[in-house]
Design a protein around this motif. Structure first.
Motif, PDB file in Angstrom:
ATOM      1  N   HIS A   1     -10.983 -12.486  26.785  1.00 17.48           N
ATOM      2  CA  HIS A   1      -9.679 -12.188  27.670  1.00 17.48           C
ATOM      3  C   HIS A   1      -8.503 -11.651  26.805  1.00 17.48           C
ATOM      4  O   HIS A   1      -8.268 -11.815  26.012  1.00 17.48           O
ATOM      5  CB  HIS A   1      -9.307 -13.704  28.167  1.00 17.48           C
ATOM      6  N   TRP A   2      -7.777 -10.471  27.655  1.00 16.35           N
ATOM      7  CA  TRP A   2      -6.649  -9.972  27.074  1.00 16.35           C
ATOM      8  C   TRP A   2      -5.252 -10.795  27.354  1.00 16.35           C
ATOM      9  O   TRP A   2      -5.016 -11.377  28.337  1.00 16.35           O
ATOM     10  CB  TRP A   2      -6.176  -8.687  27.751  1.00 16.35           C
ATOM     11  N   SER A   3      -4.684 -11.266  26.325  1.00 16.63           N
ATOM     12  CA  SER A   3      -3.468 -12.215  26.403  1.00 16.63           C
ATOM     13  C   SER A   3      -2.172 -11.301  25.476  1.00 16.63           C
ATOM     14  O   SER A   3      -2.437 -10.769  24.616  1.00 16.63           O
ATOM     15  CB  SER A   3      -3.678 -13.427  25.513  1.00 16.63           C
TER      16      SER A   3
ATOM     17  N   LYS B   1      -5.253  -7.402  19.477  1.00 20.50           N
ATOM     18  CA  LYS B   1      -5.474  -6.771  20.772  1.00 20.50           C
ATOM     19  C   LYS B   1      -6.457  -5.335  20.157  1.00 20.50           C
ATOM     20  O   LYS B   1      -7.365  -5.101  20.866  1.00 20.50           O
ATOM     21  CB  LYS B   1      -4.345  -5.999  21.352  1.00 20.50           C
ATOM     22  N   LEU B   2      -6.152  -4.823  19.234  1.00 19.36           N
ATOM     23  CA  LEU B   2      -6.853  -3.884  18.683  1.00 19.36           C
ATOM     24  C   LEU B   2      -8.299  -4.208  18.199  1.00 19.36           C
ATOM     25  O   LEU B   2      -9.377  -3.516  18.518  1.00 19.36           O
ATOM     26  CB  LEU B   2      -6.179  -3.223  17.403  1.00 19.36           C
ATOM     27  N   GLU B   3      -8.517  -5.418  17.651  1.00 21.43           N
ATOM     28  CA  GLU B   3      -9.738  -5.863  17.477  1.00 21.43           C
ATOM     29  C   GLU B   3     -10.541  -5.910  18.855  1.00 21.43           C
ATOM     30  O   GLU B   3     -11.768  -5.896  18.700  1.00 21.43           O
ATOM     31  CB  GLU B   3      -9.862  -7.269  16.523  1.00 21.43           C
ATOM     32  N   LYS B   4     -10.003  -6.606  19.738  1.00 19.83           N
ATOM     33  CA  LYS B   4     -10.724  -6.756  21.017  1.00 19.83           C
ATOM     34  C   LYS B   4     -11.122  -5.312  21.697  1.00 19.83           C
ATOM     35  O   LYS B   4     -12.081  -5.132  22.411  1.00 19.83           O
ATOM     36  CB  LYS B   4      -9.704  -7.346  21.862  1.00 19.83           C
ATOM     37  N   ILE B   5     -10.061  -4.548  21.815  1.00 20.42           N
ATOM     38  CA  ILE B   5     -10.336  -3.049  22.112  1.00 20.42           C
ATOM     39  C   ILE B   5     -11.714  -2.388  21.469  1.00 20.42           C
ATOM     40  O   ILE B   5     -12.556  -2.055  22.100  1.00 20.42           O
ATOM     41  CB  ILE B   5      -9.240  -2.176  21.973  1.00 20.42           C
ATOM     42  N   ILE B   6     -11.653  -2.473  20.293  1.00 18.39           N
ATOM     43  CA  ILE B   6     -12.817  -1.727  19.405  1.00 18.39           C
ATOM     44  C   ILE B   6     -13.991  -2.573  19.452  1.00 18.39           C
ATOM     45  O   ILE B   6     -15.147  -2.077  19.461  1.00 18.39           O
ATOM     46  CB  ILE B   6     -12.423  -1.433  18.025  1.00 18.39           C
ATOM     47  N   THR B   7     -13.991  -4.004  19.561  1.00 23.93           N
ATOM     48  CA  THR B   7     -15.103  -4.751  19.734  1.00 23.93           C
ATOM     49  C   THR B   7     -15.746  -4.530  20.985  1.00 23.93           C
ATOM     50  O   THR B   7     -17.009  -4.305  20.971  1.00 23.93           O
ATOM     51  CB  THR B   7     -14.701  -6.117  19.624  1.00 23.93           C
ATOM     52  N   GLN B   8     -15.086  -4.146  22.035  1.00 19.68           N
ATOM     53  CA  GLN B   8     -15.528  -3.941  23.433  1.00 19.68           C
ATOM     54  C   GLN B   8     -16.185  -2.555  23.495  1.00 19.68           C
ATOM     55  O   GLN B   8     -17.048  -2.200  24.017  1.00 19.68           O
ATOM     56  CB  GLN B   8     -14.729  -4.257  24.533  1.00 19.68           C
ATOM     57  N   LYS B   9     -15.396  -1.663  22.667  1.00 23.17           N
ATOM     58  CA  LYS B   9     -15.968  -0.252  22.574  1.00 23.17           C
ATOM     59  C   LYS B   9     -17.428  -0.163  21.830  1.00 23.17           C
ATOM     60  O   LYS B   9     -18.096   0.730  22.091  1.00 23.17           O
ATOM     61  CB  LYS B   9     -14.757   0.714  22.168  1.00 23.17           C
ATOM     62  N   TRP B  10     -17.297  -0.907  20.728  1.00 20.93           N
ATOM     63  CA  TRP B  10     -18.471  -0.985  20.132  1.00 20.93           C
ATOM     64  C   TRP B  10     -19.715  -1.404  20.863  1.00 20.93           C
ATOM     65  O   TRP B  10     -20.867  -0.751  20.675  1.00 20.93           O
ATOM     66  CB  TRP B  10     -18.471  -2.077  18.804  1.00 20.93           C
ATOM     67  N   ILE B  11     -19.565  -2.443  21.731  1.00 21.73           N
ATOM     68  CA  ILE B  11     -20.629  -2.909  22.671  1.00 21.73           C
ATOM     69  C   ILE B  11     -20.838  -1.698  23.760  1.00 21.73           C
ATOM     70  O   ILE B  11     -21.815  -1.257  23.800  1.00 21.73           O
ATOM     71  CB  ILE B  11     -20.164  -4.034  23.462  1.00 21.73           C
ATOM     72  N   ALA B  12     -19.907  -0.956  24.300  1.00 21.22           N
ATOM     73  CA  ALA B  12     -19.932  -0.160  25.205  1.00 21.22           C
ATOM     74  C   ALA B  12     -20.787   1.228  24.644  1.00 21.22           C
ATOM     75  O   ALA B  12     -21.462   1.982  25.450  1.00 21.22           O
ATOM     76  CB  ALA B  12     -18.626   0.305  25.929  1.00 21.22           C
TER      77      ALA B  12
END
Length: 467
Positions: free
Chosen positions: A423-425, A433-444
């Motif tokens: 969840h984005w907060s 926020k950067l860690e969340k973006i890159i983690t989801q990009k890693w998955i995608a």
């Protein structure tokens, strides 16, 4: 008398040779074959090389094992071999054993095509093909310089005995300059709905406008790659990519996938035919921890009788593997790779995550917030993989990485490497926020480990398990 006979014989042979030479072309031309003139009419004289360029961005043959699977796929911690190659002294444990495949591919199958085009003045006579070939070359050589650093680029093809390598900075600046020169050419042909590419396009069926989108998206990827070393240049190039009239890859119908033709998917060969690649422990920790529905698409439940039936189990990178049989029953890649007929080069999800990071950095990425682009990237990835539950997943503020347990050898177990949620907060720090973006990009970005590894080295995310 013998001398006279020899002279007469030689003279007769010379006369016959001269007579034959006058008709040499006629004698040596297949009357049923394709002539140079007819080949030029339908562009076969140059277009036949374009398939080779497309299929060597992400290798479509089993050569992928040395080109990427035992390099980027391992270092991104997407996939790990259950095979103890060279008694566990190999790339996986940083005893670099397989190192030259990507280099050889680039200089045997990609760069020579562009040099040949220049020699034949394709850039002058067929500018649309030269522009397309240049974009394909950059897609490949970006991966090459990200892997090796300095490479032979601007001086490729010189006859000098000493060939100067370009620094990675110079290579990237050359990429941007080349995109500046070829994107307007492709745009012109896209405006005219030109169909020159149709017979040779293994991705978009000849739609030039989609190749312009791909080129702009490539520019955005390159811009992000230099964001920590040349912030001003990165911002300029990223905003240039977004503002170009054809825009970037923004929906799944524009994602770049290249056909493998009649071949099997290379990862399918490596996994199912050879048993040489399995799910990584990091993938298990993140996808199971997030209750991510893409897990069932990316991987197959384990088939080891000693493990829980129906569960997914990955291998930690760098462990001591006594024999291949020890971890062979751990999770294979998804069954889709038994029948998949395309390889992934660049997706709309990746581009949306690039926009999310760009917005986070203060760049003009369009009329959306970083949160909007982040959510859109997840949504696009879910749709691409045919899974549901996007809203619940996006709003999950509890699930995080799991601890990993190695049932074969407890010494390989480890604690979760991060405690971020999905969840984005707005209350999160910029770094979270950067860690969340890159983690989801890693998955995608799975299964393109080369791109994921490069982005990990740039950002430090996702937080991978120590080797």
């Amino acid at each position: 008398m013998n001398k006279i006979y020899r002279i007469l014989g030689f003279s007769f042979s010379l006369i016959m040779l001269m007579s034959c030479t006058k008709q040499f072309d006629a004698f040596n031309t297949n009357p049923y074959g394709v002539t140079d003139a007819s080949a030029a009419q339908d562009f076969n004289n140059i277009g036949s090389y374009l398939g080779q360029l497309q299929q060597n961005i992400y290798t479509v043959t089993a050569d992928l094992q040395l080109d990427q699977n035992l390099v980027g796929d391992v270092y991104a911690q997407y996939l790990v071999p259950p095979t103890p190659f060279v008694s566990n002294k190999n790339n996986v444990t940083y005893k670099i054993t397989y190192w030259d495949a990507q280099w050889n591919k680039s200089y045997q199958k990609v760069m020579p095509v562009l040099m040949n085009y220049k020699l034949k003045k394709v850039d002058v006579n067929y500018p649309q093909f030269y522009a397309w070939a240049t974009v394909l070359k950059i897609f490949t050589m970006q991966r090459t310089t990200d892997n090796y650093g300095p490479i032979i680029y601007s001086n490729y093809g010189t006859t000098s005995s000493m060939i100067n390598y370009d620094s990675q900075k110079d290579v990237y600046y050359k990429f941007f300059a080349e995109l500046d020169s070829v994107i307007p050419v492709l745009s012109k042909y896209a405006d005219d709905k030109n169909t020159s590419f149709t017979n040779f396009d293994l991705a978009y069926g000849g739609d030039v406008s989609k190749w312009v989108k791909a080129a702009n998206s490539l520019r955005l990827r390159l811009a992000m790659r230099i964001s920590k070393v040349d912030k001003v240049k990165a911002k300029v190039e990223a905003e240039k990519a977004i503002s170009q009239k054809y825009g970037i890859i923004d929906d799944n119908s524009s994602s770049l996938f290249v056909s493998v033709g009649s071949r099997e998917h290379p990862l399918g060969i490596i996994c199912f035919n050879w048993g040489d690649t399995r799910m990584s422990a990091t993938m298990e920790s993140i996808l199971k921890g997030f209750n991510d529905p893409r897990l069932q698409v990316y991987f197959t439940p384990n088939n080891d009788p000693l493990l829980v039936s129906g569960d997914y189990k990955g291998i930690r990178q760098g462990i001591d593997i006594s024999s291949k049989s020890t971890y062979l029953g751990f999770s294979e890649i998804g069954q889709i790779y038994k029948t998949a007929k395309t390889v992934q080069i660049m997706t709309a999800a990746e581009v949306s995550f690039l926009q999310a990071e760009g917005t986070l950095r203060g760049w003009n990425m369009g009329n959306k917030t970083a949160q909007d682009f982040y959510a859109n990237g997840i949504k696009l990835s879910f749709a691409q993989n045919g899974v549901s539950g996007y809203s619940d997943y996006l709003n999950d503020d509890k699930s995080t990485f799991l601890d990993y347990q190695d049932p074969m050898n407890p010494i390989n177990s480890f604690k979760a490497s991060s405690n971020i949620t999905i969840h984005w907060s707005d209350a999160d720090s910029k770094e979270v926020k950067l860690e969340k973006i890159i983690t989801q990009k890693w998955i995608a970005c799975y299964p393109d480990g080369q791109e994921a590894w490069s982005e990990f080295r740039r950002t430090g995310y996702p937080k991978l398990i120590p080797v």
